[in-house]
Design a protein around this motif. Structure first.
Motif, PDB file in Angstrom:
ATOM      1  N   THR A   1       0.829  -1.203   0.000  1.00 19.20           N
ATOM      2  CA  THR A   1       0.000   0.000   0.000  1.00 19.20           C
ATOM      3  C   THR A   1       0.867   1.257   0.000  1.00 19.20           C
ATOM      4  O   THR A   1       0.634   2.189  -0.786  1.00 19.20           O
ATOM      5  CB  THR A   1      -0.944  -0.001   1.222  1.00 19.20           C
ATOM      6  OG1 THR A   1      -1.766  -1.169   1.159  1.00 19.20           O
ATOM      7  CG2 THR A   1      -1.811   1.246   1.256  1.00 19.20           C
ATOM      8  N   LYS A   2       1.896   1.264   0.834  1.00 20.02           N
ATOM      9  CA  LYS A   2       2.791   2.427   0.879  1.00 20.02           C
ATOM     10  C   LYS A   2       3.529   2.592  -0.454  1.00 20.02           C
ATOM     11  O   LYS A   2       3.682   3.714  -0.946  1.00 20.02           O
ATOM     12  CB  LYS A   2       3.798   2.267   2.019  1.00 20.02           C
ATOM     13  CG  LYS A   2       3.181   2.451   3.384  1.00 20.02           C
ATOM     14  CD  LYS A   2       4.214   2.274   4.478  1.00 20.02           C
ATOM     15  CE  LYS A   2       3.604   2.437   5.842  1.00 20.02           C
ATOM     16  NZ  LYS A   2       4.608   2.263   6.909  1.00 20.02           N
TER      17      LYS A   2
ATOM     18  N   LEU B   1       1.171   4.119  -2.912  1.00 17.05           N
ATOM     19  CA  LEU B   1       0.965   5.548  -2.658  1.00 17.05           C
ATOM     20  C   LEU B   1       2.154   6.372  -3.161  1.00 17.05           C
ATOM     21  O   LEU B   1       1.966   7.429  -3.777  1.00 17.05           O
ATOM     22  CB  LEU B   1       0.733   5.797  -1.171  1.00 17.05           C
ATOM     23  CG  LEU B   1      -0.597   5.290  -0.618  1.00 17.05           C
ATOM     24  CD1 LEU B   1      -0.637   5.461   0.900  1.00 17.05           C
ATOM     25  CD2 LEU B   1      -1.766   6.015  -1.265  1.00 17.05           C
TER      26      LEU B   1
ATOM     27  N   GLN C   1       2.208   9.144  -6.134  1.00 18.00           N
ATOM     28  CA  GLN C   1       2.765  10.477  -5.896  1.00 18.00           C
ATOM     29  C   GLN C   1       3.900  10.761  -6.886  1.00 18.00           C
ATOM     30  O   GLN C   1       4.015  11.878  -7.393  1.00 18.00           O
ATOM     31  CB  GLN C   1       3.267  10.583  -4.450  1.00 18.00           C
ATOM     32  CG  GLN C   1       3.617  11.973  -4.031  1.00 18.00           C
ATOM     33  CD  GLN C   1       2.405  12.910  -4.037  1.00 18.00           C
ATOM     34  OE1 GLN C   1       1.269  12.518  -3.783  1.00 18.00           O
ATOM     35  NE2 GLN C   1       2.642  14.171  -4.342  1.00 18.00           N
TER      36      GLN C   1
END
Length: 176
Positions: free
Chosen positions: A57-58, A61, A65
Motif C-alpha cells: 500500500t505504501k 501511494l 505520488q
C-alpha cells in the motif's frame, strides 16, 4: 474363597495395554507439539502477509505520488528552481518505491518460509493424531476383553493396536 485361575493371555493383554497407553500418551504429546507449531507458524505467516500488504500500500501511494510529481514537473519551465525541487522529490519517491519493492520481496520470502514450516508441522503431526485414535480404540477393546475375559475381543484389538503402533512409528520415521 476359591481363587479364580488367571488365564495367561490376560497377562499379555495387560502388558500390551500398557504399551499401547504409553504410545498413545507420546502420540498425544508429539501431535500436540506439531499442532501448536503449525498454529504459531500460521499466525506468524499471517503477520508477515499483513506487513507485506502494508508495504504494498505504501509503495503504491509513493508510486502514485511519483507519477503526479512527474506530470507536475512537465508544467514547470526547465532550469527553474521549482524544476530542481521536483527533480529531487521525484528521485526521492523513486528510491522509496524501489525500497518498498525490495522489502516486499524479503517479507514474501519470510511468509512463504513460515508457510512451509506450517505445512511440515501439519504433515508430521497427522500420523500422531491418527495413531492416538487407533491406540485408544485398541486400549478400549483390550479393557473390554479383560473385563469380559473374552479372548476373541483381544484378538480383534491386536490389529487395531498394530495399526496404531505403525502410525506412531510413522510419526517419527515418516514411512508414508
Amino acid at each position: 474363597m476359591s481363587e479364580e485361575k488367571k488365564e495367561p493371555w490376560l497377562n499379555h493383554m495387560a502388558l500390551g495395554t500398557v504399551v499401547l497407553a504409553v504410545c498413545a500418551t507420546l502420540s498425544t504429546f508429539k501431535g500436540g507439539g506439531y499442532s501448536t507449531q503449525s498454529v504459531i507458524n500460521q499466525t506468524q505467516a499471517s503477520d508477515q502477509w499483513a506487513f507485506y500488504q502494508a508495504k504494498s500500500t505504501k509503495q503504491h501511494l509513493y508510486q502514485l505520488q511519483l507519477e503526479q510529481m512527474q506530470l507536475q514537473k512537465l508544467l514547470v519551465p526547465a532550469g527553474s528552481p521549482a524544476a530542481e525541487a521536483f527533480e529531487k522529490r521525484i528521485a526521492d519517491y523513486a528510491q522509496r518505491v524501489r525500497t518498498y519493492e525490495t522489502e516486499r520481496r524479503e517479507i514474501e520470502k519470510k511468509a512463504r518460509a513460515l508457510e512451509a514450516e506450517r505445512d511440515a508441522a501439519k504433515r508430521n503431526g497427522r500420523p500422531f493424531g491418527l495413531a492416538v485414535i487407533f491406540l485408544q480404540v485398541a486400549i478400549l477393546l483390550n479393557s473390554i476383553a479383560g473385563l469380559m475375559k473374552r479372548k476373541r475381543i483381544w484378538w480383534a484389538a491386536l490389529p487395531v493396536g498394530g495399526v496404531g503402533l505403525v502410525l506412531f512409528a510413522d510419526g517419527f520415521l515418516n514411512f508414508f
